[in-house]
Design an enzyme around this catalytic site. Sequence first.
Site, mmCIF file in Angstrom:
data_model
loop_
_atom_site.group_PDB
_atom_site.id
_atom_site.type_symbol
_atom_site.label_atom_id
_atom_site.label_comp_id
_atom_site.label_asym_id
_atom_site.label_seq_id
_atom_site.Cartn_x
_atom_site.Cartn_y
_atom_site.Cartn_z
ATOM 1 N N HIS A 116 0.817 -1.215 0.000
ATOM 2 C CA HIS A 116 0.000 0.000 0.000
ATOM 3 C C HIS A 116 0.851 1.266 0.000
ATOM 4 O O HIS A 116 0.440 2.297 -0.549
ATOM 5 C CB HIS A 116 -0.921 0.000 1.228
ATOM 6 C CG HIS A 116 -1.817 1.187 1.319
ATOM 7 N ND1 HIS A 116 -3.036 1.250 0.670
ATOM 8 C CD2 HIS A 116 -1.667 2.383 1.972
ATOM 9 C CE1 HIS A 116 -3.610 2.420 0.928
ATOM 10 N NE2 HIS A 116 -2.804 3.122 1.709
ATOM 11 N N ASN A 156 -2.724 7.950 -12.516
ATOM 12 C CA ASN A 156 -2.832 9.213 -11.801
ATOM 13 C C ASN A 156 -2.172 9.015 -10.444
ATOM 14 O O ASN A 156 -2.528 8.088 -9.715
ATOM 15 C CB ASN A 156 -4.293 9.615 -11.578
ATOM 16 C CG ASN A 156 -5.041 9.841 -12.876
ATOM 17 O OD1 ASN A 156 -4.449 10.181 -13.891
ATOM 18 N ND2 ASN A 156 -6.348 9.661 -12.854
ATOM 19 N N HIS A 169 -1.670 2.398 -8.124
ATOM 20 C CA HIS A 169 -2.496 1.757 -9.144
ATOM 21 C C HIS A 169 -2.662 2.686 -10.336
ATOM 22 O O HIS A 169 -2.373 3.881 -10.266
ATOM 23 C CB HIS A 169 -3.881 1.401 -8.580
ATOM 24 C CG HIS A 169 -4.775 2.588 -8.384
ATOM 25 N ND1 HIS A 169 -4.595 3.517 -7.372
ATOM 26 C CD2 HIS A 169 -5.876 3.017 -9.067
ATOM 27 C CE1 HIS A 169 -5.519 4.441 -7.433
ATOM 28 N NE2 HIS A 169 -6.316 4.179 -8.467
#
Length: 350
Positions: A116, A156, A169
């Site tokens: 993460h 992005n 991602h």
Amino acid sequence: MKKTVTRLADGRELIYYDSRDDAVRNAVDRRPLGPVATASEIRHDPLLGDSVAIASHRQARTYHPPADECPLCPSRDGRLSEIPDSDYDVAVFENRFPSLAGDSGRCEVVCFTADHDASFAGLSEERAALVLDAWTDRTAELAALPQVEQVFAFENRGVEIGVTLGHPHGQIYAYPFVTPRSTLMLRSAREHRAATGRNLFDDLVERERTQRTGGDRVVLTGEHWVAFVPYAAHWPYEVHLYPVRRVPDLRALDDAARAEFPQVYLELLKRFDRIFGEGEPPTPYIAAWHQAPFRAAGRDDFALHLELFTVRRTSGKLKFLAGSESGMSVFINDVPPEAAAERLREVASE
């Protein structure tokens, strides 16, 4: 690369991409999900000639959840997510809140890593190569859908860009039409061919590689890739990355270009994070693959390339699209392209 295709509880497709051939991805999505309900509609603008996706269901999409509720992390310790497995290398799945769906196209989420707190710039070269393989495979699969005219893979990064999920991602949009940007590029290429008999993209790349008048805009070069700040850059720091051998889309890259890409691209991303100096937060950016539409006239004259740019113009200040940009599509850039290129060379890895 090993590819494993499965389904989520609501029927959406999930694809695992693994570096190891012995990876087993058989976890079942145990969430009590109802069917996906979308209200995506494509409307044509008769004045501008472009298309707008109306997608009211996206108002309910997940918005800045805490890290321990991230839907892109693996399913662990009793917490269930969009990724049923307890770990993964690269995972791609159909977006639950798509801008495009059904006859209106398709939207997918690409998770680069299970970590993460990572970033694309921090990936290993092996993992970056696997992401490139995933982008390529998805381009090939989506190209086979009869309603899809063009595939756009992009990332992005940063809340300043509007990212609502902090996990590393990207996304893939499969459009049922040729996008306005590509239409303009195809038109320019067609006009250049008629006027000179040459390919516009080839001439553009050759000019940047060889011309030094007015300042050097090349940021870095490899044997198979070249990255430069364009002559008329729209954004404060903007780099275009081209394969030296022109190809229309990711599927046509040869093995040599694929092998070199991770090194070149990771270096570019690392430089972006150094632009504004020590102590600055990570640089927000958009990284966008421009691929040729599948059935458009002039497809063979199009050149695959990646456009990487940031909305941060200097430390603590953003480039906003104000009246001229938003109202008339006329950009005003505060940073000369030659100065931007010089700064991106200064922050090269040692």
